[in-house]
Motif scaffolding. Structure first.
Motif, mmCIF file in Angstrom:
data_model
loop_
_atom_site.group_PDB
_atom_site.id
_atom_site.type_symbol
_atom_site.label_atom_id
_atom_site.label_comp_id
_atom_site.label_asym_id
_atom_site.label_seq_id
_atom_site.Cartn_x
_atom_site.Cartn_y
_atom_site.Cartn_z
ATOM 1 N N MET A 80 0.877 -1.174 0.000
ATOM 2 C CA MET A 80 0.000 0.000 0.000
ATOM 3 C C MET A 80 0.910 1.218 0.000
ATOM 4 S SD MET A 80 -2.925 1.566 0.160
ATOM 5 C CE MET A 80 -4.223 0.517 0.742
ATOM 6 N N SER A 82 0.060 4.515 -0.503
ATOM 7 C CA SER A 82 -0.502 5.660 0.200
ATOM 8 C C SER A 82 -2.000 5.459 0.362
ATOM 9 C CB SER A 82 -0.228 6.933 -0.613
ATOM 10 O OG SER A 82 -0.876 8.043 -0.040
ATOM 11 N N GLU A 83 -2.535 6.104 1.389
ATOM 12 C CA GLU A 83 -3.982 6.043 1.617
ATOM 13 C C GLU A 83 -4.737 6.710 0.466
ATOM 14 O OE1 GLU A 83 -6.373 6.695 5.653
ATOM 15 O OE2 GLU A 83 -5.359 8.506 4.950
ATOM 16 N N LYS A 84 -4.170 7.779 -0.066
ATOM 17 C CA LYS A 84 -4.792 8.537 -1.166
ATOM 18 C C LYS A 84 -3.904 8.418 -2.405
ATOM 19 C CE LYS A 84 -6.658 11.849 2.087
ATOM 20 N NZ LYS A 84 -6.419 13.079 2.781
ATOM 21 N N GLU A 105 1.400 8.857 4.071
ATOM 22 C CA GLU A 105 0.281 8.763 5.000
ATOM 23 C C GLU A 105 -0.646 7.610 4.601
ATOM 24 O OE1 GLU A 105 -3.458 11.430 6.595
ATOM 25 O OE2 GLU A 105 -1.710 12.462 5.787
ATOM 26 N N GLY A 106 -0.866 6.724 5.564
ATOM 27 C CA GLY A 106 -1.757 5.589 5.333
ATOM 28 C C GLY A 106 -1.135 4.458 4.525
ATOM 29 N N GLY A 107 0.127 4.614 4.136
ATOM 30 C CA GLY A 107 0.797 3.593 3.340
ATOM 31 C C GLY A 107 1.747 2.751 4.174
ATOM 32 N N GLU A 108 2.348 1.779 3.518
ATOM 33 C CA GLU A 108 3.326 0.905 4.169
ATOM 34 C C GLU A 108 4.726 1.331 3.770
ATOM 35 O OE1 GLU A 108 2.410 -3.691 4.337
ATOM 36 O OE2 GLU A 108 1.857 -2.886 2.406
#
Length: 186
Positions: A80, A82-84, A105-108
Protein backbone atom coordinates in the motif's frame (compact mmCIF):
# COMPACT_ATOMS: atom_id res chain seq x y z
CA UNK A 1 17.14 -30.06 -0.62
CA UNK A 2 16.32 -27.29 -3.12
CA UNK A 3 12.99 -25.48 -2.94
CA UNK A 4 12.04 -23.33 -5.93
CA UNK A 5 9.67 -20.42 -5.61
CA UNK A 6 8.45 -18.93 -8.89
CA UNK A 7 7.43 -15.34 -8.23
CA UNK A 8 4.90 -14.41 -10.90
CA UNK A 9 4.19 -10.72 -11.34
CA UNK A 10 0.63 -10.32 -12.53
CA UNK A 11 -0.19 -9.63 -16.17
CA UNK A 12 -1.42 -6.24 -17.43
CA UNK A 13 -4.64 -5.14 -15.74
CA UNK A 14 -7.42 -2.71 -16.55
CA UNK A 15 -7.04 0.20 -14.15
CA UNK A 16 -9.77 0.71 -11.58
CA UNK A 17 -9.40 2.35 -8.15
CA UNK A 18 -10.61 -0.94 -6.61
CA UNK A 19 -7.23 -2.60 -5.95
CA UNK A 20 -8.70 -5.88 -4.74
CA UNK A 21 -10.97 -6.51 -7.73
CA UNK A 22 -8.98 -4.94 -10.58
CA UNK A 23 -9.16 -7.48 -13.44
CA UNK A 24 -6.67 -8.33 -16.14
CA UNK A 25 -6.99 -6.54 -19.47
CA UNK A 26 -7.57 -8.51 -22.68
CA UNK A 27 -3.80 -8.36 -23.32
CA UNK A 28 -3.24 -9.54 -19.76
CA UNK A 29 -5.47 -12.57 -20.30
CA UNK A 30 -3.55 -13.43 -23.49
CA UNK A 31 -0.26 -13.24 -21.58
CA UNK A 32 -1.52 -15.71 -18.96
CA UNK A 33 -1.41 -18.43 -21.63
CA UNK A 34 2.34 -17.88 -21.87
CA UNK A 35 2.67 -17.92 -18.07
CA UNK A 36 0.93 -21.30 -18.05
CA UNK A 37 3.07 -22.66 -20.90
CA UNK A 38 6.34 -21.53 -19.28
CA UNK A 39 5.48 -23.01 -15.87
CA UNK A 40 3.97 -26.29 -17.07
CA UNK A 41 7.37 -27.92 -17.38
CA UNK A 42 8.54 -26.77 -13.93
CA UNK A 43 6.84 -29.50 -11.83
CA UNK A 44 4.78 -27.00 -9.84
CA UNK A 45 3.16 -28.71 -6.85
CA UNK A 46 1.48 -25.73 -5.17
CA UNK A 47 0.06 -22.42 -6.33
CA UNK A 48 -0.30 -19.49 -3.95
CA UNK A 49 -1.55 -16.01 -4.82
CA UNK A 50 -2.21 -12.56 -3.51
CA UNK A 51 -5.92 -11.99 -2.81
CA UNK A 52 -5.98 -9.40 -5.62
CA UNK A 53 -8.00 -10.54 -8.63
CA UNK A 54 -5.28 -9.73 -11.18
CA UNK A 55 -2.71 -11.90 -9.36
CA UNK A 56 -5.15 -14.80 -9.08
CA UNK A 57 -6.18 -14.50 -12.75
CA UNK A 58 -2.52 -14.60 -13.83
CA UNK A 59 -1.96 -18.07 -12.31
CA UNK A 60 -5.50 -19.40 -12.77
CA UNK A 61 -4.76 -21.08 -16.12
CA UNK A 62 -1.80 -22.90 -14.61
CA UNK A 63 -3.93 -24.04 -11.66
CA UNK A 64 -6.66 -25.35 -13.97
CA UNK A 65 -4.19 -27.10 -16.27
CA UNK A 66 -2.43 -28.78 -13.33
CA UNK A 67 -5.72 -29.42 -11.49
CA UNK A 68 -4.43 -27.54 -8.44
CA UNK A 69 -6.21 -25.13 -6.15
CA UNK A 70 -4.93 -21.62 -5.52
CA UNK A 71 -4.09 -20.89 -1.91
CA UNK A 72 -4.72 -17.21 -1.11
CA UNK A 73 -1.96 -15.52 0.89
CA UNK A 74 -2.69 -12.02 2.14
CA UNK A 75 1.02 -11.35 2.65
CA UNK A 76 1.61 -11.35 -1.13
CA UNK A 77 -0.75 -8.40 -1.76
CA UNK A 78 0.85 -5.30 -3.25
CA UNK A 79 2.43 -2.75 -0.96
CA UNK A 80 0.00 0.00 0.00
CA UNK A 81 1.85 3.06 -1.25
CA UNK A 82 -0.50 5.66 0.20
CA UNK A 83 -3.98 6.04 1.62
CA UNK A 84 -4.79 8.54 -1.17
CA UNK A 85 -3.64 8.55 -4.80
CA UNK A 86 -0.15 10.04 -5.20
CA UNK A 87 0.51 12.81 -7.73
CA UNK A 88 3.64 11.31 -9.26
CA UNK A 89 3.63 7.51 -8.99
CA UNK A 90 7.18 6.92 -10.31
CA UNK A 91 8.79 9.47 -7.99
CA UNK A 92 6.70 8.26 -5.06
CA UNK A 93 7.85 4.67 -5.59
CA UNK A 94 11.45 5.85 -5.96
CA UNK A 95 11.14 7.71 -2.66
CA UNK A 96 9.97 4.67 -0.70
CA UNK A 97 12.80 2.62 -2.23
CA UNK A 98 15.41 5.23 -1.28
CA UNK A 99 14.36 4.98 2.37
CA UNK A 100 12.80 1.62 3.27
CA UNK A 101 11.55 3.06 6.57
CA UNK A 102 9.63 5.94 4.91
CA UNK A 103 5.88 5.65 4.38
CA UNK A 104 3.35 8.05 2.88
CA UNK A 105 0.28 8.76 5.00
CA UNK A 106 -1.76 5.59 5.33
CA UNK A 107 0.80 3.59 3.34
CA UNK A 108 3.33 0.90 4.17
CA UNK A 109 7.03 1.47 4.33
CA UNK A 110 9.20 -0.78 2.20
CA UNK A 111 10.45 -2.44 5.36
CA UNK A 112 6.92 -3.21 6.62
CA UNK A 113 5.86 -4.69 3.28
CA UNK A 114 9.15 -6.57 2.90
CA UNK A 115 8.90 -8.22 6.32
CA UNK A 116 5.27 -9.19 5.62
CA UNK A 117 6.24 -10.87 2.34
CA UNK A 118 9.43 -12.49 3.64
CA UNK A 119 7.61 -13.99 6.62
CA UNK A 120 5.28 -15.76 4.17
CA UNK A 121 8.21 -16.89 1.98
CA UNK A 122 10.01 -18.38 4.99
CA UNK A 123 6.84 -20.21 6.03
CA UNK A 124 6.48 -21.61 2.49
CA UNK A 125 10.11 -22.74 2.49
CA UNK A 126 9.51 -24.69 5.70
CA UNK A 127 6.10 -26.06 4.70
CA UNK A 128 6.96 -27.04 1.12
CA UNK A 129 10.63 -27.92 1.40
CA UNK A 130 11.96 -29.54 -1.78
CA UNK A 131 8.90 -28.52 -3.84
CA UNK A 132 8.29 -26.08 -6.69
CA UNK A 133 5.77 -23.39 -5.79
CA UNK A 134 4.25 -20.71 -8.03
CA UNK A 135 3.33 -17.45 -6.30
CA UNK A 136 1.05 -14.96 -8.06
CA UNK A 137 1.96 -11.53 -6.77
CA UNK A 138 2.83 -7.92 -7.66
CA UNK A 139 5.93 -6.07 -8.78
CA UNK A 140 6.76 -3.99 -5.75
CA UNK A 141 6.25 -6.67 -3.10
CA UNK A 142 8.02 -9.20 -5.33
CA UNK A 143 11.17 -7.06 -5.58
CA UNK A 144 11.03 -6.19 -1.87
CA UNK A 145 11.10 -9.92 -1.11
CA UNK A 146 13.98 -10.47 -3.53
CA UNK A 147 15.81 -7.48 -1.99
CA UNK A 148 15.66 -9.07 1.46
CA UNK A 149 17.70 -12.02 0.20
CA UNK A 150 19.91 -10.06 -2.21
CA UNK A 151 20.29 -6.27 -1.94
CA UNK A 152 21.08 -5.93 -5.67
CA UNK A 153 17.34 -6.16 -6.33
CA UNK A 154 15.94 -2.69 -5.80
CA UNK A 155 14.19 0.21 -7.49
CA UNK A 156 16.23 0.03 -10.72
CA UNK A 157 15.46 -3.67 -11.05
CA UNK A 158 11.76 -3.01 -10.36
CA UNK A 159 11.64 -0.57 -13.30
CA UNK A 160 12.75 -3.38 -15.66
CA UNK A 161 9.93 -5.79 -14.79
CA UNK A 162 7.38 -6.81 -17.39
CA UNK A 163 3.68 -7.49 -16.88
CA UNK A 164 3.67 -10.44 -16.38
CA UNK A 165 7.15 -11.54 -15.37
CA UNK A 166 8.47 -14.67 -13.68
CA UNK A 167 11.53 -15.13 -11.49
CA UNK A 168 12.60 -18.50 -10.11
CA UNK A 169 14.23 -18.26 -6.68
CA UNK A 170 16.09 -21.43 -5.68
CA UNK A 171 16.66 -21.95 -1.97
CA UNK A 172 18.71 -24.38 0.07
CA UNK A 173 16.79 -24.23 3.32
CA UNK A 174 16.28 -20.48 3.81
CA UNK A 175 19.39 -19.47 1.88
CA UNK A 176 18.84 -18.03 -1.59
CA UNK A 177 21.16 -19.87 -3.96
CA UNK A 178 20.14 -18.59 -7.39
CA UNK A 179 17.69 -16.31 -9.19
CA UNK A 180 16.71 -17.04 -12.77
CA UNK A 181 14.32 -15.16 -15.01
CA UNK A 182 11.82 -17.55 -16.59
CA UNK A 183 9.86 -14.99 -18.61
CA UNK A 184 11.00 -14.79 -22.21
CA UNK A 185 10.28 -11.82 -24.42
CA UNK A 186 8.38 -12.54 -27.63
Amino acid sequence: MVTNIYLVRHAHSTYTPDELNRPLSSNGFKATEKVTALLLGESISHIIASPYKRAIQTVEGLAKTLNLGIQIEEAFRERMLSEKPVEDFENSVMRVWQDLTFAFEGGESGLEAQLRGVKAILRILREYSGKNIAVGTHGNIMVLIMNYFNKSYGYDFWTTLEMPDIYKLSFDGEKLMEVQRIWKED
